[in-house]
Design an enzyme around this catalytic site. Sequence first.
Site, short mmCIF file in Angstrom:
data_model
loop_
_atom_site.label_atom_id
_atom_site.label_comp_id
_atom_site.label_asym_id
_atom_site.label_seq_id
_atom_site.Cartn_x
_atom_site.Cartn_y
_atom_site.Cartn_z
N VAL A 163 38.29 47.92 27.73
CA VAL A 163 38.39 46.53 27.63
C VAL A 163 38.68 46.13 29.00
O VAL A 163 39.86 46.28 29.47
CB VAL A 163 39.28 45.72 26.72
CG1 VAL A 163 39.54 44.26 27.01
CG2 VAL A 163 38.85 46.10 25.18
N PRO A 164 37.78 45.93 30.10
CA PRO A 164 38.09 45.76 31.47
C PRO A 164 38.80 44.59 32.11
O PRO A 164 38.59 43.84 32.96
CB PRO A 164 36.72 45.82 32.31
CG PRO A 164 35.90 45.10 31.17
CD PRO A 164 36.50 45.34 29.75
N CYS A 165 40.07 44.58 31.73
CA CYS A 165 41.27 43.69 32.21
C CYS A 165 41.39 43.73 33.60
O CYS A 165 41.82 42.80 34.14
CB CYS A 165 42.42 43.49 31.30
SG CYS A 165 43.37 45.24 31.80
N HIS A 166 40.99 44.89 34.10
CA HIS A 166 41.22 45.11 35.67
C HIS A 166 40.25 44.08 36.23
O HIS A 166 40.37 44.02 37.63
CB HIS A 166 40.99 46.70 36.08
CG HIS A 166 39.69 47.07 35.71
ND1 HIS A 166 39.45 47.70 34.58
CD2 HIS A 166 38.69 47.49 36.39
CE1 HIS A 166 38.21 48.08 34.42
NE2 HIS A 166 37.63 48.13 35.42
#
Length: 166
Positions: free
Chosen positions: A129-132
């Site tokens: 889950v690419p919160c970056h």
Amino acid sequence: MSNSELCTLYLKSPMGFLKVVVSESEIFSIQWTEKPQETRFELPDRFEGLFNGIRSQFEEYWSGSRRVFSLPCNFHWASPFLRDVWQALMRIPYGTTCTYGDVARSVGRPGAARAVGTACARNPFVIVVPCHRVVRHDGSIGNYSAPGGSNLKEALINFERSNVRE
């Protein structure tokens, strides 16, 4: 589910260690961690299939060939807002970024940029889950709740951008 039914595994990556908590069929968390005391563990046979799939997908990600993960992550415990935000994060294209406000608008909550930031900080599945990929409205990196903080976030963004092939 009792702790005896969960297994904690560690993956070494080019940017540090990931602590992965799994059952036989689901992933409960993937988090950045400091170097574990012990990185060689006996893995019970019943966890091998899932762990091999996780390891394989992360190897593909680090080689630049995987853009989207297909792993059985357990989101069931999360509120509808958190699930909506995390689903929106998974739609941010590899190698790109968007703002907290963009994500808030995409989930139908245009005034909830700070709440999106909180949802990012609570993300139990880093990279998957690419919160970056979420940055501040002015384009600056913003915070990242992991060892290495915003430096790690910037390194992940740059890593993905360097692997985008037109």
